[in-house]
Design an enzyme around this catalytic site. Structure first.
Site, mmCIF file in Angstrom:
data_model
loop_
_atom_site.group_PDB
_atom_site.id
_atom_site.type_symbol
_atom_site.label_atom_id
_atom_site.label_comp_id
_atom_site.label_asym_id
_atom_site.label_seq_id
_atom_site.Cartn_x
_atom_site.Cartn_y
_atom_site.Cartn_z
ATOM 1 N N THR A 1 0.845 -1.211 0.000
ATOM 2 C CA THR A 1 0.000 0.000 0.000
ATOM 3 C C THR A 1 0.871 1.249 0.000
ATOM 4 O O THR A 1 1.839 1.310 0.733
ATOM 5 C CB THR A 1 -0.847 -0.002 1.295
ATOM 6 O OG1 THR A 1 -1.647 -1.139 1.313
ATOM 7 C CG2 THR A 1 -1.676 1.252 1.439
ATOM 8 N N ARG B 1 -14.573 -5.935 1.040
ATOM 9 C CA ARG B 1 -13.741 -5.593 2.210
ATOM 10 C C ARG B 1 -13.085 -4.228 1.997
ATOM 11 O O ARG B 1 -12.494 -3.954 0.955
ATOM 12 C CB ARG B 1 -12.692 -6.671 2.410
ATOM 13 C CG ARG B 1 -11.709 -6.411 3.568
ATOM 14 C CD ARG B 1 -10.455 -5.725 3.119
ATOM 15 N NE ARG B 1 -9.466 -5.566 4.188
ATOM 16 C CZ ARG B 1 -8.335 -4.901 4.067
ATOM 17 N NH1 ARG B 1 -8.044 -4.321 2.929
ATOM 18 N NH2 ARG B 1 -7.504 -4.785 5.072
ATOM 19 N N VAL B 2 -13.191 -3.372 2.980
ATOM 20 C CA VAL B 2 -12.539 -2.059 2.918
ATOM 21 C C VAL B 2 -11.504 -2.013 4.035
ATOM 22 O O VAL B 2 -11.817 -2.360 5.181
ATOM 23 C CB VAL B 2 -13.584 -0.931 3.077
ATOM 24 C CG1 VAL B 2 -12.909 0.413 3.234
ATOM 25 C CG2 VAL B 2 -14.531 -0.918 1.872
ATOM 26 N N GLY B 3 -10.290 -1.612 3.707
ATOM 27 C CA GLY B 3 -9.226 -1.563 4.708
ATOM 28 C C GLY B 3 -9.098 -0.202 5.352
ATOM 29 O O GLY B 3 -10.035 0.608 5.356
ATOM 30 N N ASP B 4 -7.935 0.056 5.895
ATOM 31 C CA ASP B 4 -7.704 1.325 6.616
ATOM 32 C C ASP B 4 -7.403 2.500 5.685
ATOM 33 O O ASP B 4 -7.582 3.658 6.068
ATOM 34 C CB ASP B 4 -6.539 1.167 7.595
ATOM 35 C CG ASP B 4 -5.228 0.795 6.895
ATOM 36 O OD1 ASP B 4 -5.278 -0.001 5.925
ATOM 37 O OD2 ASP B 4 -4.165 1.284 7.307
ATOM 38 N N THR C 1 0.626 1.490 6.374
ATOM 39 C CA THR C 1 0.540 0.316 5.515
ATOM 40 C C THR C 1 0.592 -0.904 6.428
ATOM 41 O O THR C 1 0.980 -0.784 7.586
ATOM 42 C CB THR C 1 1.686 0.243 4.488
ATOM 43 O OG1 THR C 1 2.916 0.130 5.200
ATOM 44 C CG2 THR C 1 1.740 1.470 3.608
ATOM 45 N N GLY C 2 0.219 -2.044 5.903
ATOM 46 C CA GLY C 2 0.231 -3.244 6.741
ATOM 47 C C GLY C 2 -1.190 -3.749 6.950
ATOM 48 O O GLY C 2 -2.058 -3.571 6.096
ATOM 49 N N GLY D 1 -4.553 -3.585 7.684
ATOM 50 C CA GLY D 1 -5.459 -2.449 7.798
ATOM 51 C C GLY D 1 -6.487 -2.578 8.914
ATOM 52 O O GLY D 1 -6.882 -1.588 9.534
HETATM 53 N N1 GLY Z 1 -3.204 -1.399 4.652
HETATM 54 C C1 GLY Z 1 -3.896 -1.809 3.520
HETATM 55 C C2 GLY Z 1 -5.026 -2.704 3.777
HETATM 56 O O1 GLY Z 1 -5.060 -3.414 4.779
HETATM 57 O O2 GLY Z 1 -5.921 -2.719 2.964
#
Ligand code: GLY
Length: 310
Positions: free
Chosen positions: A168, A196-199, A219-220, A222
């Site tokens: 990311t 799915r929506v991340g951070d 990043t990582g 989320g």
């Molecule tokens: N940090 C990106 C995600 O988990 O989507």
């Protein structure tokens, strides 16, 4: 003036600095740099060429934040558009909203004149096929097709691969007027559950900027940054008087309370434009560059051990 990014931002950081050098804004700088990473097919965690979801569809998340006004725009689970960061910026500028997802985000992108494209490259499609079958024991592979058409939840638990999402991209810039902007873009976990929506598009989780204190991008994993509001915590701890490194360490330590703590990385600046990168994984780097420099420097991130922070 400065631009800071995750290591994969090397593809765009010179462009961002050129914009600042020419008197451009931090917002323009982070958007332009992010677009270059989104268009880069060899980065399988951002934009075109990103690894797809469980159904083989590339779904993108992105956000942009203006530290001068605290305005922000974001899109989540967006299919068919190569530059979610520019659509996120349009959300910020054209709508009384912050976050659009899925079909609504795609509809808005079309209304704003963005062109629809196929984002799944052959390379990403091949790894997707191997990734799904590779994650399942041989005697369960026949079940894969049944799973795809039926119970995706079980399949997602076995195959979703967050480690393939660690690329990311984060960009943070401070321009000649002292304004700070931050941008984050991702294709998220490889083989994630559709929708799915991340951070990355969650303001305060994966992205936050405030001229008065600084900015942070994550990043990582989320889900962890969402549960602990990591990017906002970095800015808030600075507001509370912590120095930059101490603020980042505190925000990272907060993650240790989560039972399933895992990979997290962040880049941040303070209001004076000092950069830092931090990670839970030794060996990771970040990049930064100022207009006075000929090229970016790549520096090791400060490593925090969350097992000792609990
Ligand atoms: N940090 C990106 C995600 O988990 O989507």
């Amino acid at each position: 003036m400065i631009v800071v990014s995750s290591a994969n931002g090397i593809v765009g950081i010179r462009e961002a600095v050129a914009i600042l050098r020419a008197g451009g804004s931090a917002l323009d700088a982070v958007e332009a740099a992010t677009r270059l990473v989104e268009a880069f097919p060899d980065d399988h965690t951002v934009g075109y060429g990103g690894y797809p979801n469980l159904l083989g569809e590339v779904e993108l998340d992105a956000s942009i934040m203006d530290g001068r006004t605290l305005r922000a725009g974001a899109v989540g689970a967006l299919k068919g558009y190569k530059h979610p960061i520019s659509i996120a910026r349009k959300v910020m500028e054209e709508l009384p909203h912050v976050l659009l997802v899925g079909e609504g985000a795609a509809r808005f992108a079309a209304e704003m004149g963005f062109e629809q494209e196929n984002l799944l490259t052959e390379a990403a499609a091949t790894v997707y096929q191997q990734g799904l079958s590779g994650a399942l024991p041989e005697d369960q592979r026949a079940w894969l097709n049944v799973g795809i058409s039926g119970n995706l939840a079980r399949l997602a638990r076995i195959t979703a691969d967050p480690e393939r999402a660690s690329g990311t991209v984060n960009f943070i810039a401070q321009d000649g007027d002292g304004n700070i902007a931050s941008a984050v873009s991702t294709s998220g976990w490889a083989w994630k559950y559709p929708g799915r929506v991340g951070d990355s598009p969650i303001i305060g989780a994966g992205n936050y900027a405030d001229n008065r204190y600084g900015a942070c991008g994550c990043t990582g994993w989320g889900e962890l940054a969402i549960r602990c509001s990591t990017a906002h915590s970095v800015v808030l701890y600075q507001r509370m008087g912590f120095g930059l490194e101490q603020a980042c360490r505190q925000a990272m330590s907060d993650l240790a309370a989560a039972a399933d703590t895992t990979t997290m990385n962040l880049v941040a600046i303070n209001r004076d434009g000092r950069p830092i990168g931090m990670t839970t994984v030794p060996g990771r780097t970040f990049v930064w560059m100022t207009p006075e420099m000929e090229g970016p420097v790549e520096e090791p991130r400060v490593v925090v051990d969350l097992t000792t922070s609990k």
